[in-house]
Design an enzyme around this catalytic site. Structure first.
Site, PDB file in Angstrom:
ATOM      1  N   TYR A 132     -16.057 -26.458  -2.849  1.00 55.85           N
ATOM      2  CA  TYR A 132     -17.298 -25.958  -3.435  1.00 55.85           C
ATOM      3  C   TYR A 132     -18.561 -26.308  -2.660  1.00 55.85           C
ATOM      4  CZ  TYR A 132     -14.295 -24.621  -7.229  1.00 55.85           C
ATOM      5  OH  TYR A 132     -13.306 -24.030  -7.960  1.00 55.85           O
TER       6      TYR A 132
ATOM      7  N   PHE B  92     -14.309 -29.563 -18.150  1.00 51.46           N
ATOM      8  CA  PHE B  92     -14.448 -28.188 -18.664  1.00 51.46           C
ATOM      9  C   PHE B  92     -13.985 -27.200 -17.621  1.00 51.46           C
ATOM     10  CE2 PHE B  92     -18.539 -29.536 -16.886  1.00 51.46           C
ATOM     11  CZ  PHE B  92     -18.849 -28.506 -16.026  1.00 51.46           C
TER      12      PHE B  92
END
Length: 418
Positions: free
Chosen positions: A128, A418
């Site tokens: 990322y 999450f």
């Protein structure tokens, strides 16, 4: 091999939702088949326009989901974030730019919505950074050798007049959200939780491909009856050859809004009969746990790694929204190739507030947008990043000024996956 241009990246329709979930399970190495009950539960996460998929013909080969979230900045301001999750690319379709296309589409929409940052939990470190994300919080897990901790075996209740009760999932759904609100408003790096989060963690719905098993829940109330702590934990059943108990209690999550609550819950977990080992779950790296024990070496670090990753979308709002204990001025040249955060920014900050605006002044520090995210919540040192070659000083001493402004007395922490 299907050409890249023949793979369609698009928002997922309700009719495509089952195939999207099959690709999701496959990507996370779970059984591909999605039970009807599980699919129905996951539909509660379906927000039109926020689920993306890559389709090779009629088959979904990559998944991506984002949703609205709030993140707590240093000082307690709640900022709107674009939370990213459920990112997979099927093994047959790797290295075709599918994640890049989905990420670009989602971040552009987040910027248009006015989100200040994007967030995610990275399964793999190298992925990322190329999209402008930087690791902004760290998590640590301890394994406590209970006999070595030298705690008083006669302990039976909190010394402060509070009490601990075992409660059920319904109690957690009633009492947990308000407790979490108190915690997250004081904890930089914490994120919001939905009603669905509490239902999924208490068995009211099952979003996982695995069967639900109920944990135990321990609730701490202060001497005046206020709910100040809550923990979810599980225990195994392991006995040695000489009929001695060797059981491990594993904490799913633990919330405490006062040191008394934190102390009482860890003391309770380390006092359960037959439990010889306590695994702490994902905690802040400066958690109190080890030093609540008479022998801190009884708490051994078994995992320590990056946790919440942040992508700055709006430099001005991100820097103006957080609090600063020191006072100073920094001119930051932020490199964000093709992204919204690039430019030169003058930050003037102090205990009474901050202002940030574009400038043509000479830069004091030059850094990538991902490094800005790493510094934003106060967990990293600009001096350290400069030594690593990830931040460049254009003015001598600028990294020390950045540390005096940006670093925090307690480290940021995100309690959530999450």
């Amino acid at each position: 091999m299907t050409r890249r241009t023949d793979i369609d990246v698009r928002t997922v329709t309700e009719a495509e939702f089952p195939d999207w979930n099959r690709a999701l399970n496959t990507g996370f190495l779970q059984p591909p088949a999605v039970a009807a009950e599980q699919l129905e539960a996951r539909r509660r996460q379906f927000v039109p326009g926020r689920l993306l998929g890559a389709f090779d013909g009629d088959r979904c080969v990559a998944t991506f989901r984002s949703f609205d979230q709030e993140i707590t900045a240093v000082g307690g301001t709640l900022l709107q974030a674009d939370a990213i999750s459920n990112v997979t690319v099927t093994a047959t379709h790797r290295r075709r730019g599918l994640l890049t296309r989905m990420m670009a589409r989602d971040l552009a929409a987040a910027k248009d919505r006015g989100d200040v940052v994007a967030t995610l939990i990275a399964a793999e470190y190298p992925i990322y950074g190329r999209y402008g994300f930087g690791p902004a919080t760290t998590m640590t897990e301890w394994t406590v050798d209970v006999p070595r901790a030298r705690l008083d075996p006669r302990w039976a209740a909190p010394e402060d007049g509070g009490r601990i009760d075992l409660v059920d999932g319904e109690d957690v759904r009633k009492l947990g959200p308000e407790l979490h609100e108190r915690l997250r408003r004081a904890q930089p790096g914490a994120v919001s939780r939905t009603d669905l989060w509490w239902q999924a963690r208490t068995g009211a719905v099952n979003l996982s491909a695995l069967p639900w098993t109920e944990p135990c829940y321990a609730l701490y109330r202060s001497a005046d009856g206020q709910v100040e702590g809550l923990a979810s934990y599980r225990a195994d059943d392991h006995w040695g050859d000489a009929k001695q108990p060797l059981n491990t209690a594993t904490v799913d999550w633990l919330l405490a809004v006062t040191p008394d609550a934190e102390r009482a819950l860890w003391r309770y977990l380390c006092s359960i009969d037959w439990v010889q080992t306590v695994k702490s779950g994902w905690r802040a790296p400066d958690d109190l746990l080890p030093h609540l024990l008479p022998d801190p070496r009884a708490a051994r670090i078994t995992t320590q790694a990056d946790w919440l990753w942040v992508r700055i979308l709006d430099v001005v709002r991100a820097l103006e929204s957080r609090a600063y204990e020191g006072r100073g001025t920094l001119v930051l040249e932020v490199v964000d190739r093709g992204g919204p955060a690039g430019g030169r920014w003058r930050l003037e900050a102090g205990p009474d507030g901050a202002s940030c605006a574009p400038t043509t002044e000479s830069a004091h520090l030059v850094l990538d947008v991902g490094e800005l995210a790493t510094l934003w919540l106060g967990d990293e040192s600009a001096v350290r990043l400069a030594a690593l070659g990830r931040v460049r000083e254009e003015r001598a001493g600028a990294a020390r000024v950045a540390d005096a402004l940006l670093r925090t007395s307690r480290r940021p922490w995100c309690p959530d996956m999450f």
